[in-house]
Scaffold this motif. Sequence first.
Motif, PDB file in Angstrom:
ATOM      1  N   ARG A 100       0.826  -1.213   0.000  1.00 14.53           N
ATOM      2  CA  ARG A 100       0.000   0.000   0.000  1.00 14.53           C
ATOM      3  C   ARG A 100       0.857   1.258   0.000  1.00 14.53           C
ATOM      4  N   GLU A 101       1.888   1.281   0.820  1.00 18.07           N
ATOM      5  CA  GLU A 101       2.720   2.475   0.908  1.00 18.07           C
ATOM      6  C   GLU A 101       3.533   2.689  -0.363  1.00 18.07           C
ATOM      7  N   VAL A 102       4.032   1.614  -0.957  1.00 13.71           N
ATOM      8  CA  VAL A 102       4.778   1.744  -2.215  1.00 13.71           C
ATOM      9  C   VAL A 102       3.874   2.333  -3.293  1.00 13.71           C
ATOM     10  N   LEU A 103       2.654   1.831  -3.398  1.00  9.61           N
ATOM     11  CA  LEU A 103       1.719   2.343  -4.394  1.00  9.61           C
ATOM     12  C   LEU A 103       1.331   3.789  -4.102  1.00  9.61           C
ATOM     13  N   ARG A 104       1.176   4.106  -2.842  1.00  7.29           N
ATOM     14  CA  ARG A 104       0.804   5.486  -2.477  1.00  7.29           C
ATOM     15  C   ARG A 104       1.905   6.460  -2.884  1.00  7.29           C
ATOM     16  N   ARG A 105       3.152   6.120  -2.559  1.00 11.26           N
ATOM     17  CA  ARG A 105       4.268   7.001  -2.911  1.00 11.26           C
ATOM     18  C   ARG A 105       4.404   7.127  -4.426  1.00 11.26           C
ATOM     19  N   LEU A 106       4.243   5.999  -5.125  1.00  9.49           N
ATOM     20  CA  LEU A 106       4.334   6.034  -6.577  1.00  9.49           C
ATOM     21  C   LEU A 106       3.246   6.928  -7.156  1.00  9.49           C
ATOM     22  N   GLY A 107       2.027   6.796  -6.665  1.00  4.05           N
ATOM     23  CA  GLY A 107       0.928   7.608  -7.169  1.00  4.05           C
ATOM     24  C   GLY A 107       1.170   9.094  -6.988  1.00  4.05           C
ATOM     25  N   LEU A 108       1.646   9.469  -5.818  1.00  3.87           N
ATOM     26  CA  LEU A 108       1.924  10.884  -5.544  1.00  3.87           C
ATOM     27  C   LEU A 108       3.025  11.406  -6.468  1.00  3.87           C
TER      28      LEU A 108
ATOM     29  N   CYS B  12      -4.620   7.038 -11.380  1.00  3.36           N
ATOM     30  CA  CYS B  12      -3.933   8.086 -10.614  1.00  3.36           C
ATOM     31  C   CYS B  12      -4.124   9.462 -11.245  1.00  3.36           C
ATOM     32  N   HIS B  13      -3.961   9.543 -12.574  1.00  4.96           N
ATOM     33  CA  HIS B  13      -3.978  10.869 -13.194  1.00  4.96           C
ATOM     34  C   HIS B  13      -5.275  11.202 -13.916  1.00  4.96           C
ATOM     35  N   ALA B  14      -6.267  10.302 -13.857  1.00  5.66           N
ATOM     36  CA  ALA B  14      -7.475  10.482 -14.660  1.00  5.66           C
ATOM     37  C   ALA B  14      -8.182  11.803 -14.381  1.00  5.66           C
TER      38      ALA B  14
ATOM     39  N   ILE C 217      -4.695  15.808  -4.148  1.00  7.50           N
ATOM     40  CA  ILE C 217      -3.930  14.757  -4.808  1.00  7.50           C
ATOM     41  C   ILE C 217      -3.789  13.548  -3.892  1.00  7.50           C
ATOM     42  N   ALA C 218      -3.504  13.797  -2.619  1.00  4.30           N
ATOM     43  CA  ALA C 218      -3.383  12.696  -1.662  1.00  4.30           C
ATOM     44  C   ALA C 218      -4.693  11.916  -1.560  1.00  4.30           C
ATOM     45  N   TYR C 219      -5.805  12.632  -1.598  1.00  3.61           N
ATOM     46  CA  TYR C 219      -7.109  11.964  -1.544  1.00  3.61           C
ATOM     47  C   TYR C 219      -7.319  11.094  -2.785  1.00  3.61           C
ATOM     48  N   LEU C 220      -7.041  11.641  -3.959  1.00  2.00           N
ATOM     49  CA  LEU C 220      -7.234  10.892  -5.202  1.00  2.00           C
ATOM     50  C   LEU C 220      -6.344   9.651  -5.244  1.00  2.00           C
ATOM     51  N   VAL C 221      -5.099   9.792  -4.832  1.00  2.00           N
ATOM     52  CA  VAL C 221      -4.191   8.650  -4.818  1.00  2.00           C
ATOM     53  C   VAL C 221      -4.652   7.615  -3.807  1.00  2.00           C
ATOM     54  N   GLY C 222      -5.095   8.078  -2.649  1.00  2.00           N
ATOM     55  CA  GLY C 222      -5.583   7.149  -1.633  1.00  2.00           C
ATOM     56  C   GLY C 222      -6.759   6.331  -2.130  1.00  2.00           C
ATOM     57  N   ARG C 223      -7.698   6.983  -2.799  1.00  2.00           N
ATOM     58  CA  ARG C 223      -8.846   6.263  -3.350  1.00  2.00           C
ATOM     59  C   ARG C 223      -8.415   5.290  -4.449  1.00  2.00           C
TER      60      ARG C 223
END
Length: 218
Positions: free
Chosen positions: A91-99, A172-174, A193-199
Amino acid sequence: MQTTLDRPKADDALDSAKRRQIIDGARSVFLAQGFDAASMGEIARAAAVSKGTLYVYFENKEELFGALVRQQCALTAERLFELDAENHDVREVLRRLGLSFIEAMTEASHISTVRMVIGSAERRPEIGQLFLDAGPRSGIRRLSVWLEAKVAQGELAIEDVEVAAAQFLSMCHALVMMPVLIGGERPPGAERIAYLVGRTVDLFLAGYGPNALASKQV
């Protein structure tokens, strides 16, 4: 004293520096004038080199633009997709990547490059293909490798890692990229952005995460 063995390394360094100088000059011209309006003469002046020197390194404008696109995409990919397969906090790897991915996609230089590619793609589809291969497809390939490792480790349940990688990056970027690219809007703030990535991460793991894995094993 410089030895014969030292000289090729020095020559390589000078050669790389000259290429970067030319590409930097080309970037400023392309961004200011667009691909079609830019000329090799203007690029040579912006890079502070002679046209003869310019043609030693690049045969034509298309080759130079391709080098610029590949350089920018490679730098972005190296920054974003150095993913550690031994990090088990998926989860954290994906979150950081998304941001990081959204930040990179909405950088002014990236937006300008994408606009140039779009503007040229109808007349020069090879430019669009080059950008796709060096940028989006490269990112999908790199993320696919990490996802495949997570599947092998039993931490994700994905049948097609290439599709899953494309889904994650697209989600992520939609809601961010198109308003900035087409509408000229400013990127949203960090909280949004944090909200969108989290979702996005929540949705991705709901489909491919440990719970999904457990349900598929029942």
